[in-house]
Enzyme design. Structure first.
Site, mmCIF file in Angstrom:
data_model
loop_
_atom_site.group_PDB
_atom_site.id
_atom_site.type_symbol
_atom_site.label_atom_id
_atom_site.label_comp_id
_atom_site.label_asym_id
_atom_site.label_seq_id
_atom_site.Cartn_x
_atom_site.Cartn_y
_atom_site.Cartn_z
ATOM 1 C CE1 TYR A 173 -3.913 2.251 0.536
ATOM 2 C CE2 TYR A 173 -2.653 3.273 2.197
ATOM 3 C CZ TYR A 173 -3.934 3.237 1.433
ATOM 4 O OH TYR A 173 -4.685 4.165 1.585
ATOM 5 C CB ALA A 174 3.876 2.359 2.083
ATOM 6 C CE LYS A 177 -3.685 4.711 -1.754
ATOM 7 N NZ LYS A 177 -4.990 5.156 -2.805
HETATM 8 N N1 LIG Z 1 -9.835 5.740 4.745
HETATM 9 C C1 LIG Z 1 -8.627 5.892 4.825
HETATM 10 O O1 LIG Z 1 -8.043 6.231 6.236
HETATM 11 C C2 LIG Z 1 -7.986 6.601 3.738
HETATM 12 C C3 LIG Z 1 -6.827 6.944 4.073
HETATM 13 C C4 LIG Z 1 -5.714 7.586 3.006
HETATM 14 C C5 LIG Z 1 -6.031 7.240 1.621
HETATM 15 N N2 LIG Z 1 -7.355 6.493 1.527
HETATM 16 C C6 LIG Z 1 -7.873 6.307 -0.034
HETATM 17 O O2 LIG Z 1 -8.792 6.730 -0.317
HETATM 18 C C7 LIG Z 1 -9.518 6.027 -1.305
HETATM 19 C C8 LIG Z 1 -10.936 5.457 -1.446
HETATM 20 O O3 LIG Z 1 -11.265 5.519 -0.277
HETATM 21 P P1 LIG Z 1 -12.928 5.131 -0.020
HETATM 22 O O4 LIG Z 1 -13.278 5.561 1.199
HETATM 23 O O5 LIG Z 1 -13.739 5.841 -1.213
HETATM 24 O O6 LIG Z 1 -12.762 3.678 -0.261
HETATM 25 P P2 LIG Z 1 -13.896 2.677 -0.194
HETATM 26 O O7 LIG Z 1 -13.491 1.208 -0.195
HETATM 27 O O8 LIG Z 1 -15.225 2.930 0.659
HETATM 28 O O9 LIG Z 1 -14.662 2.943 -1.636
HETATM 29 C C9 LIG Z 1 -13.970 2.453 -2.862
HETATM 30 C C10 LIG Z 1 -14.818 2.148 -3.980
HETATM 31 O O10 LIG Z 1 -13.974 1.690 -4.773
HETATM 32 C C11 LIG Z 1 -14.195 0.539 -5.665
HETATM 33 N N3 LIG Z 1 -13.283 -0.110 -6.335
HETATM 34 C C12 LIG Z 1 -12.484 -0.886 -6.073
HETATM 35 N N4 LIG Z 1 -11.643 -1.397 -6.774
HETATM 36 C C13 LIG Z 1 -11.930 -0.990 -7.816
HETATM 37 C C14 LIG Z 1 -11.948 -1.087 -9.482
HETATM 38 N N5 LIG Z 1 -10.738 -1.814 -9.706
HETATM 39 N N6 LIG Z 1 -12.529 -0.448 -10.259
HETATM 40 C C15 LIG Z 1 -13.699 0.402 -9.887
HETATM 41 N N7 LIG Z 1 -14.046 0.478 -8.514
HETATM 42 C C16 LIG Z 1 -13.218 -0.036 -7.695
HETATM 43 C C17 LIG Z 1 -15.065 -0.375 -4.538
HETATM 44 O O11 LIG Z 1 -16.064 -1.009 -5.152
HETATM 45 C C18 LIG Z 1 -15.674 0.660 -3.682
HETATM 46 O O12 LIG Z 1 -16.971 0.906 -3.868
HETATM 47 C C19 LIG Z 1 -8.649 4.805 -1.667
HETATM 48 O O13 LIG Z 1 -7.600 5.464 -2.803
HETATM 49 C C20 LIG Z 1 -7.905 4.871 -0.412
HETATM 50 O O14 LIG Z 1 -6.617 4.260 -0.536
HETATM 51 C C21 LIG Z 1 -8.276 6.238 2.436
#
Ligand SMILES: NC(=O)c1ccc[n+]([C@@H]2O[C@H](COP(=O)([O-])OP(=O)(O)OC[C@H]3O[C@@H](n4cnc5c(N)ncnc54)[C@H](O)[C@@H]3O)[C@@H](O)[C@H]2O)c1
Length: 276
Positions: A173-174, A177
């Site tokens: 993941y790191a 990102k």
């Molecule tokens: N929650 C945290 O603490 C946090 C921190 C840093 C970064 N992020 C980043 O935020 C982003 C998303 O977060 P979120 O809260 O929306 O997540 P989430 O998991 O609630 O939603 C992500 C959506 O992406 C969809 N998805 C997954 N793979 C896919 C693909 N190949 N094609 C199309 N859709 C796909 C999933 O079905 C899901 O509905 C990510 O990039 C995550 O790494 C989150």
């Protein structure tokens, strides 16, 4: 998050900062009940006047976000697509252009977590996380560029993480990102002369369905690790995206906007997320 809460945000925040723009948000659904970063961003884009194509691998999740947007009087459409596939990325851009005549904003939000450290990470998990979290941004951005150029410019926002900036136990993941930040800087230089800005957002420990499984203790530890001592939400990430997508950021490119309550400033709680 109930409709009433969405509604009260609407009355406070509508200001047309994205009026007339067409946006794609990838991962615009949420994997569970509540509000993910993609869902919040799609809602805020629509509240600011954009027409939003909500893209998700799981069509029903995209439909749910579209329902919320339309329920507030916004304009949105859903598309089921897997952004790790080039053909799906091209179809997604085509869908936005055919429906609304162009594309101005691409929000590359899709990302999945891997919570394993180096020695525990199987090769196939490494490949999968890199494909979803990094390659998808390359494929989606590459597909979007001709449409953005046709509008004489636009904004691409890629969601990174503070995991890219701090020592972090989740190796794949790191790495993915951090790759997003390198990608953004590289592409910003290549596309700047064509009026396309490319930036990243690095969220900290925001509470979304993605981290629901962490449990109460980890949630509290994440909150305490911030300089502000408060927990972030998907709205915080969404507002950062609104700024980067809007013309207010017209002179900002190749940057990483850290939205983290100050967690990158402090080592009070040690290394966030590292295995202990
Ligand atoms: N929650 C945290 O603490 C946090 C921190 C840093 C970064 N992020 C980043 O935020 C982003 C998303 O977060 P979120 O809260 O929306 O997540 P989430 O998991 O609630 O939603 C992500 C959506 O992406 C969809 N998805 C997954 N793979 C896919 C693909 N190949 N094609 C199309 N859709 C796909 C999933 O079905 C899901 O509905 C990510 O990039 C995550 O790494 C989150």
């Amino acid at each position: 998050m109930c409709r009433r809460a969405f509604g009260s945000m609407l009355s406070r925040t509508m200001s047309d900062r994205l009026r007339g723009k067409v946006a794609i948000v990838t991962g615009a659904g949420s994997r569970g009940p509540g509000l993910g970063n993609g869902k919040a961003t799609a809602i805020l884009f629509a509240r600011e006047g954009a027409r939003v194509l909500c893209v998700d691998q799981v069509g029903a999740r995209a439909e749910e976000t579209v329902g919320l947007i339309r329920g507030e009087g916004g304009e949105a459409a859903a598309l089921a697509a897997d952004v790790t596939r080039a053909a799906d990325c091209e179809a997604m851009v085509r869908a936005a252009v055919e429906r609304w005549g162009g594309l101005d904003i691409l929000q590359n939000n899709v990302g999945i977590e891997s919570r394993k450290d180096l020695l525990d990470t199987p090769e196939d998990e490494w490949d999968h996380v890199l494909a979803v979290d990094l390659k998808s941004m390359f494929l989606a951005t590459r597909a979007a560029v001709p449409a953005l150029v046709a509008r004489r410019g636009g904004s691409v926002v890629c969601v990174s993480s503070v995991a890219a900036l701090r020592g972090h136990g989740r190796t794949a993941y790191a790495a993915a990102k951090a790759g997003v930040i390198g990608f953004v800087r590289s592409v910003a230089v290549q596309l700047g002369a064509r009026g396309i800005r490319v930036n990243a957002i690095a969220p900290g420990a925001v509470w979304t369905p993605m981290v629901e499984s962490l449990g109460a203790e980890a949630r509290e530890r994440r909150r305490r690790a911030t300089a502000l001592g408060t927990e972030g939400t998907a709205w915080d990430v969404g507002w950062g995206a609104v700024y980067l997508a809007s013309d207010e950021a017209r002179w900002v490119t190749g940057q990483t906007l850290v939205v983290d309550g100050g967690v990158t400033l402090t080592t009070r709680e040690g290394t966030l997320g590292a295995p202990r």
